[in-house]
Design a protein around this motif. Structure first.
Motif, mmCIF file in Angstrom:
data_model
loop_
_atom_site.group_PDB
_atom_site.id
_atom_site.type_symbol
_atom_site.label_atom_id
_atom_site.label_comp_id
_atom_site.label_asym_id
_atom_site.label_seq_id
_atom_site.Cartn_x
_atom_site.Cartn_y
_atom_site.Cartn_z
ATOM 1 N N TYR A 78 0.952 -1.202 -0.054
ATOM 2 C CA TYR A 78 -0.016 0.025 0.058
ATOM 3 C C TYR A 78 0.930 1.041 0.048
ATOM 4 O O TYR A 78 2.126 1.122 0.588
ATOM 5 C CB TYR A 78 -0.929 0.195 1.352
ATOM 6 N N TRP A 79 0.399 2.245 -0.727
ATOM 7 C CA TRP A 79 1.188 3.419 -0.519
ATOM 8 C C TRP A 79 -0.058 4.718 -0.596
ATOM 9 O O TRP A 79 -1.010 4.575 -1.327
ATOM 10 C CB TRP A 79 2.425 3.519 -1.545
ATOM 11 N N PHE A 80 0.460 5.846 -0.284
ATOM 12 C CA PHE A 80 -0.338 7.242 -0.405
ATOM 13 C C PHE A 80 0.431 8.144 -0.814
ATOM 14 O O PHE A 80 1.666 8.309 -0.651
ATOM 15 C CB PHE A 80 -0.866 7.510 1.125
ATOM 16 N N THR A 81 -0.136 8.771 -1.909
ATOM 17 C CA THR A 81 0.495 9.928 -2.376
ATOM 18 C C THR A 81 -0.402 11.328 -2.285
ATOM 19 O O THR A 81 -1.818 11.364 -2.134
ATOM 20 C CB THR A 81 0.528 9.803 -3.933
ATOM 21 N N LYS A 82 0.183 12.614 -2.094
ATOM 22 C CA LYS A 82 -0.581 13.587 -2.296
ATOM 23 C C LYS A 82 -1.325 14.302 -3.408
ATOM 24 O O LYS A 82 -1.905 15.151 -2.924
ATOM 25 C CB LYS A 82 0.435 14.507 -1.446
ATOM 26 N N VAL A 83 -1.002 13.330 -4.433
ATOM 27 C CA VAL A 83 -1.618 13.950 -5.639
ATOM 28 C C VAL A 83 -3.207 13.582 -5.467
ATOM 29 O O VAL A 83 -3.998 14.586 -6.018
ATOM 30 C CB VAL A 83 -1.164 13.150 -6.806
ATOM 31 N N ASP A 84 -3.603 12.587 -4.909
ATOM 32 C CA ASP A 84 -4.933 12.229 -4.715
ATOM 33 C C ASP A 84 -5.267 11.773 -3.162
ATOM 34 O O ASP A 84 -5.068 10.585 -3.039
ATOM 35 C CB ASP A 84 -5.373 11.027 -5.656
ATOM 36 N N PRO A 85 -5.640 12.663 -2.298
ATOM 37 C CA PRO A 85 -5.724 12.512 -0.944
ATOM 38 C C PRO A 85 -6.743 11.629 -0.686
ATOM 39 O O PRO A 85 -6.833 11.411 0.768
ATOM 40 C CB PRO A 85 -5.477 13.811 -0.278
ATOM 41 N N GLU A 86 -7.739 11.216 -1.458
ATOM 42 C CA GLU A 86 -8.695 10.608 -1.145
ATOM 43 C C GLU A 86 -8.573 9.011 -1.491
ATOM 44 O O GLU A 86 -9.543 8.053 -1.361
ATOM 45 C CB GLU A 86 -10.094 10.939 -1.682
ATOM 46 N N ILE A 87 -7.323 8.563 -1.958
ATOM 47 C CA ILE A 87 -7.015 7.263 -2.451
ATOM 48 C C ILE A 87 -5.977 6.611 -1.854
ATOM 49 O O ILE A 87 -4.844 7.183 -1.641
ATOM 50 C CB ILE A 87 -7.190 7.073 -4.016
ATOM 51 N N ILE A 88 -5.915 5.441 -1.346
ATOM 52 C CA ILE A 88 -4.584 4.748 -0.842
ATOM 53 C C ILE A 88 -4.638 3.626 -1.862
ATOM 54 O O ILE A 88 -5.586 2.962 -2.376
ATOM 55 C CB ILE A 88 -4.794 4.084 0.415
ATOM 56 N N HIS A 89 -3.289 3.579 -2.681
ATOM 57 C CA HIS A 89 -3.035 2.847 -3.907
ATOM 58 C C HIS A 89 -2.694 1.421 -3.247
ATOM 59 O O HIS A 89 -1.940 1.418 -2.076
ATOM 60 C CB HIS A 89 -2.047 3.440 -4.772
ATOM 61 N N ALA A 90 -2.939 0.289 -4.014
ATOM 62 C CA ALA A 90 -2.414 -1.058 -3.438
ATOM 63 C C ALA A 90 -2.078 -1.821 -4.560
ATOM 64 O O ALA A 90 -2.812 -1.671 -5.900
ATOM 65 C CB ALA A 90 -3.613 -1.687 -2.725
ATOM 66 N N PHE A 91 -0.879 -2.672 -4.515
ATOM 67 C CA PHE A 91 -0.630 -3.678 -5.709
ATOM 68 C C PHE A 91 -0.912 -5.147 -4.965
ATOM 69 O O PHE A 91 -0.072 -5.355 -3.851
ATOM 70 C CB PHE A 91 0.579 -3.522 -6.327
ATOM 71 N N ASP A 92 -1.550 -5.826 -5.407
ATOM 72 C CA ASP A 92 -2.021 -7.449 -4.943
ATOM 73 C C ASP A 92 -0.854 -8.264 -5.570
ATOM 74 O O ASP A 92 -0.921 -8.402 -6.746
ATOM 75 C CB ASP A 92 -3.269 -7.729 -5.019
ATOM 76 N N PHE A 93 0.133 -8.868 -4.965
ATOM 77 C CA PHE A 93 1.082 -9.821 -5.483
ATOM 78 C C PHE A 93 0.428 -10.970 -5.833
ATOM 79 O O PHE A 93 0.876 -11.859 -6.575
ATOM 80 C CB PHE A 93 2.245 -9.750 -4.548
ATOM 81 N N ASN A 94 -0.662 -11.406 -5.214
ATOM 82 C CA ASN A 94 -1.333 -12.638 -5.618
ATOM 83 C C ASN A 94 -2.018 -12.560 -6.925
ATOM 84 O O ASN A 94 -1.866 -13.479 -7.648
ATOM 85 C CB ASN A 94 -2.314 -12.938 -4.419
ATOM 86 N N THR A 95 -2.751 -11.561 -7.042
ATOM 87 C CA THR A 95 -3.534 -11.434 -8.422
ATOM 88 C C THR A 95 -2.678 -10.669 -9.214
ATOM 89 O O THR A 95 -3.106 -10.356 -10.610
ATOM 90 C CB THR A 95 -4.862 -10.752 -8.154
ATOM 91 N N GLU A 96 -1.700 -9.768 -9.123
ATOM 92 C CA GLU A 96 -0.736 -9.034 -9.775
ATOM 93 C C GLU A 96 -1.624 -7.826 -10.422
ATOM 94 O O GLU A 96 -1.550 -7.663 -11.810
ATOM 95 C CB GLU A 96 -0.344 -9.974 -10.884
ATOM 96 N N GLU A 97 -2.457 -7.246 -9.722
ATOM 97 C CA GLU A 97 -3.444 -6.289 -9.994
ATOM 98 C C GLU A 97 -3.325 -5.111 -9.143
ATOM 99 O O GLU A 97 -2.979 -5.071 -8.052
ATOM 100 C CB GLU A 97 -4.678 -6.804 -10.306
#
Length: 381
Positions: free
Chosen positions: A228-247
């Motif tokens: 998971y990571w958070f950027t100040k570009v869009d303060p309403e979203i936490i981005h995530a990458f799932d290594f199980n599904t690779e999505e």
């Protein structure tokens, strides 16, 4: 004859029981000790080298011995130093990481997962490797297919619990160079087959397009096969990458925190957590949907929140050790603080006299003890 057969069966049963007990003991020993047992005999060496034992050791040893400590990589005399921080607030040097090539003064640590460190091996970041400090060697990864001499990529290492496999995500943002436009691209490296695979993922392109800050990797939080990571570009979203599904996935920020200027992500066990006064919230997945629930609501949370607010210009790294109810906070220029919940006491371990480049849980691993065909290892003294 029957008596002899019965005796053989009894002996086999005793040997099997003894070996099962031995395997449980070996799986709870430090890496250095396990490596010494490989020279006992061929059968022991074969068993210790097996993927099943390596997985067992990763789960058992680190569960029982590594909960109350964390690793830090610090710049020391223009060299990276791997150190261990324990709850009694002692820094112990474990290993030094020398430059991989003459043009590197200080190697770039991209990320780490379960004791595997992802490191750039050249100053132009054209090559990367997996460094295993406890085995004193590194694995050179094959060239990433989405990287060229003028197109760089961001890298994240992770672990897929569903297939018991380490992977590396490489992603390139939208770039325009000398009038030529290059679209975002991503590729995933698999440690099992030692190959990169270019992935087509048209959804959530903004997840990696938003990563324009070269130090965004400092904000990665890994738990449960997802980063998971958070950027100040869009303060309403936490981005995530799932290594199980690779999505890629998008996780909504809790409503009270959408206007926060300094959202800090950390983990509690295998759950993602944030501080939302007057409580701590943890993220759970229900029927493919993410939901936040209250984990704790107490007066000490305000104290921790105030400490984090002191780092308003620099998002700190936060680690929570459940066994000791202690927060470890790594702030600007490597300032390290401990906050003990029971006593509500804040202690300063290091006041920014070193530039800490990485912080993570202390994990010893036997991963890459043996390699597959085509793998190139570099030993370290």
């Amino acid at each position: 004859m029957c008596d002899l057969s019965a005796q053989v069966n009894v002996c086999n049963h005793v040997c099997d029981s003894w070996f099962v007990e031995l395997s449980h003991i070996l799986a709870r020993l430090p890496v250095n000790t396990v490596l010494e047992f490989r020279v006992v005999c061929t059968s022991w060496r074969t068993y210790i080298n097996s993927p099943s034992f390596i997985s067992k050791h990763r789960n058992l040893y680190n569960k029982n011995h590594s909960k109350n400590s964390h690793l830090l990589i610090a710049e020391s005399t223009r060299q990276l130093c791997l150190q261990r921080v324990t709850n009694d607030q002692i820094l112990t040097t474990l290993a030094f990481l020398p430059p991989f090539s003459p043009d590197i003064i200080i190697p770039l640590i991209w990320e780490a997962c379960n004791g595997l460190f992802l490191v750039s091996v050249h100053a132009d970041q054209q090559g990367i490797c997996l460094w295993i400090p406890f085995l004193r060697k590194s694995l050179i990864l094959p060239p990433c297919p989405i990287v060229t001499p003028f197109l760089f990529a961001h890298y994240v290492i992770g672990f897929s619990p569903s297939c018991d496999e380490y992977k590396v995500l490489a992603f390139r943002i939208h770039t325009i160079i000398q009038g030529y436009e290059y679209e975002p691209a991503m590729a995933v490296y698999s440690l099992k087959n030692h190959l990169w695979t270019i992935k087509i993922n048209p959804m959530n392109v903004d997840a990696w397009t938003s990563l324009r800050d070269p130090f965004s990797c400092d904000l990665y939080v890994y738990c449960g096969g997802i980063v998971y990571w958070f950027t100040k570009v869009d303060p309403e979203i936490i981005h995530a990458f799932d290594f199980n599904t690779e999505e890629f996935k998008n996780v909504p920020v809790p409503e009270p925190l959408k206007e926060s200027k300094n959202l800090v992500l950390f983990t509690i066990g295998e759950l993602l957590a944030v501080i939302s006064l007057p409580c701590i919230l943890v993220l759970e997945e229900h029927d493919v949907e993410y939901r936040w629930r209250e984990w704790c609501s107490d007066s000490w949370i305000q104290n921790v929140f105030d400490i984090l607010e002191e780092h308003y210009s620099f998002t700190p790294k936060v680690f929570f050790v459940e066994e000791s109810n202690t927060f470890l906070i790594i702030g600007f220029w490597g300032r390290i603080q401990f906050y003990e919940i029971s006593s509500k006491k804040l202690e300063l371990l290091r006041n920014g006299d070193a530039n800490f480049l990485f912080g993570g849980a202390y994990v010893e691993t036997l991963a890459l003890l043996t390699g597959n065909e085509g793998m190139i290892f570099e030993p370290f003294p």
